[in-house]
Design a protein around this motif. Sequence first.
Motif, PDB file in Angstrom:
ATOM      1  N   LEU A   1      31.410 -12.398 -89.209  1.00  0.00           N
ATOM      2  CA  LEU A   1      31.777 -11.386 -88.581  1.00  0.00           C
ATOM      3  C   LEU A   1      30.730 -10.471 -88.627  1.00  0.00           C
ATOM      4  N   THR A   2      31.107  -9.513 -88.226  1.00  0.00           N
ATOM      5  CA  THR A   2      30.404  -7.659 -87.879  1.00  0.00           C
ATOM      6  C   THR A   2      30.892  -6.900 -89.038  1.00  0.00           C
ATOM      7  N   VAL A   3      29.532  -5.311 -89.483  1.00  0.00           N
ATOM      8  CA  VAL A   3      30.514  -4.981 -89.675  1.00  0.00           C
ATOM      9  C   VAL A   3      31.859  -3.753 -89.372  1.00  0.00           C
ATOM     10  N   ARG A   4      31.972  -4.194 -87.694  1.00  0.00           N
ATOM     11  CA  ARG A   4      33.315  -4.358 -87.509  1.00  0.00           C
ATOM     12  C   ARG A   4      34.558  -4.131 -87.896  1.00  0.00           C
TER      13      ARG A   4
ATOM     14  N   THR B   1      45.051 -13.392 -89.498  1.00  0.00           N
ATOM     15  CA  THR B   1      44.639 -11.617 -88.362  1.00  0.00           C
ATOM     16  C   THR B   1      43.926 -12.808 -87.378  1.00  0.00           C
ATOM     17  N   VAL B   2      43.848 -11.399 -85.825  1.00  0.00           N
ATOM     18  CA  VAL B   2      43.100 -10.932 -85.674  1.00  0.00           C
ATOM     19  C   VAL B   2      42.305  -9.713 -85.481  1.00  0.00           C
ATOM     20  N   VAL B   3      40.967  -9.988 -86.074  1.00  0.00           N
ATOM     21  CA  VAL B   3      40.378  -8.615 -85.358  1.00  0.00           C
ATOM     22  C   VAL B   3      39.398  -8.492 -84.118  1.00  0.00           C
TER      23      VAL B   3
ATOM     24  N   LEU C   1      39.766  -7.271 -98.155  1.00  0.00           N
ATOM     25  CA  LEU C   1      39.107  -8.281 -97.517  1.00  0.00           C
ATOM     26  C   LEU C   1      39.028  -8.358 -96.577  1.00  0.00           C
ATOM     27  N   VAL C   2      38.050  -8.684 -95.697  1.00  0.00           N
ATOM     28  CA  VAL C   2      37.650  -8.804 -94.167  1.00  0.00           C
ATOM     29  C   VAL C   2      37.431 -10.225 -94.346  1.00  0.00           C
ATOM     30  N   ALA C   3      37.194 -11.406 -94.215  1.00  0.00           N
ATOM     31  CA  ALA C   3      36.470 -12.400 -94.607  1.00  0.00           C
ATOM     32  C   ALA C   3      36.908 -13.589 -93.097  1.00  0.00           C
TER      33      ALA C   3
ATOM     34  N   ARG D   1      23.191 -12.227 -88.056  1.00  0.00           N
ATOM     35  CA  ARG D   1      22.992 -13.040 -88.712  1.00  0.00           C
ATOM     36  C   ARG D   1      22.263 -14.143 -88.729  1.00  0.00           C
ATOM     37  N   ASP D   2      22.258 -14.520 -87.977  1.00  0.00           N
ATOM     38  CA  ASP D   2      20.854 -15.463 -87.349  1.00  0.00           C
ATOM     39  C   ASP D   2      20.304 -15.098 -87.738  1.00  0.00           C
TER      40      ASP D   2
END
Lengths: 433, 207
Positions: free
Chosen positions: A98-101, A67-69, A85-87, A230-231
């Motif tokens: 991905l970010t914390v959001r 899906t798209v978040v 879990l969102v991966a 993250r980078d």
Amino acid sequence: MNPNETSAQPDASGLDRREFLRLSGTLAAAGALASAGCQPPQEQTIPFHDMPESLVDGMGRARFFHTVVDGSPVLVRTREGRPILVAPSPTDASGRGLTVRHQAALMDLYDPDRAKGPVSVRRGKGPTVASSWSVVGAEVVSRLAKAGSGAVLLTGPVASPSLAAAIAALSAHTGLKHVAWSPVEPDAAASACGQAFGSSSAPRPRLDKADLVLGLGAEFLDRPADGLERDFALRRSPDQAEGTKMSRFVQLEGRLTLTGANADKRIRVRDSQLAPLACALAHELVVVKRTGPLAGNAAVEAALAPFAVDAVAKTAAVPAEQLKALAGELAAARGKALVLAGGSASGSTAGEALELAALLLNVSLDAFSAGLFDEAAAELLPSGSAKALEALAGEMHSGKVTLLVVAGANPVYDAPASLKLAEALPKSPSSSP
Amino acid sequence: MSLGRTPVRILMLVLAVAVTGSFAYAFSNVRKGYEPRQPILFRHTRMAGTPVWQTDATGAKVNVGGFGIPCVYCHTMPYKGRHSTVPSTAVCMNCHTSVGLGREWVLKMKDYWDRGEPIPWVKVHDLPDFVYYDHSAHLNAKNEKGEPKIPNKDAQGKPINQCEACHGKVETMEIVSVQNTFNMQWCLDCHRKPDMKAPTDCIACHR
């Protein structure tokens, strides 16, 4: 024994009759409570309506769906029908991660206050009542047909191409006007990119490739998005692979931010002075040290002329030596240095100038040609929604909007108070799914 | 207070606790006998019970007992997964598109089917969430001789339903009820039987 004190005193048995009864009474009540009052709650087993072939519950197999978040493609892992879990989607070519959001979006699905289906609210007609999509859909369609060209659809930012296409089709069909509103937008960066490159699409900075990062009020750790943090973190561990070293991060900023707190060197300046300071650094690099492709360019030198380090350092109350040393560091790390503006400084009135100066510095440091910006992961910066909403508010106040459909936005809550949207709303019939 | 009285006092206290405690214990099992009403009066006697053939007034043979449908026709997972699962309405509709269409509860079940809603069956057996239980581990467990540890035949060698060990004779129940205490002691009583060789460490059931 005092004849007035009777039962309160223990008699010969040590525990008198009353005390025994009182004790057993309490215990019996507690026992009864424990057995009767503490029945386990009644639960339900909700089987599938029509169970998919080959599904085995609880066999240790997870199921996944795409899906798209928040505009990013994600893969959601579910166990026994519950998302856990969102991966990042393995097919996402941008590699933003991905970010914390995104991770936290999972919590929305378990929010007891989430909307579980359409409800109907009639202004001034009592509490909300549950409704159904067939009712809501029919009503919106009939109202749209009646409203004609005065209908406006107000949404949050539209990141999905399919949603954008659907809205475009809707507008073509009904004459509906679409306004996308987002309270936070990199307006200044978008317009700076537009002026510099002719398109407001910004390449993605690769903080993992830079040896030296200069932040001009940057807040990539405060508002994690796009995986910049993250980078950045990849190069901040003291244990680096052979051939790379830990990166250095210098931040110029006013307010103490989380990003600034993580800098190796943090120089305090007012937000309003950030743009002139950036220009002073550019002056030092391009005019004095003659670094980069713009050295010797008369127009650039003329434009930078008022920003000699000594003059700017005085007004900005920063030691001139510090700036010169910083410019020296940047020049030495040319091709490996990257400048990032952003945060509240970029949102201020001088934001555009600041973003332009940052671009100028990056060009002079060969950051673009050395591949410190990923052109392949360029992203169209959303912008202009504040102006659009202002125009919409004006139309609403003058009663030109015959129907306002709000979807996925809450402008009364997050739009500038000066637009007085709450007062304008009753003037236009609205419906908000 | 004299020394002589103290033991008496303690004795009385212990007695009070013992009397009320045993009452509380006697009434405290909340599971055994639990027999909740279901949204559809689904009778295991009719669906899973043994057939009873009778000759009706017209001389035709009719089955007034059950249809002997095997448990795993409906509870499809006990040998494969953690849960036995309660069948989806689609399973009922395998037969009930053509049989029992005049019956009140069959019609109610069809209402659910037509609305596309799953039937909200009330859970009968419900261990606390902090207990781990797995049907497949129990039903597939074999001893050294290769026989199932949960017996599938009785002393005379007559086949019995493995489910009976814990759920009792469900096929004789109009409404499913809990036949055992389903508390920790009950689990352990069986796990400790020498021929079961089942784990008794806490982590097995509380993971």
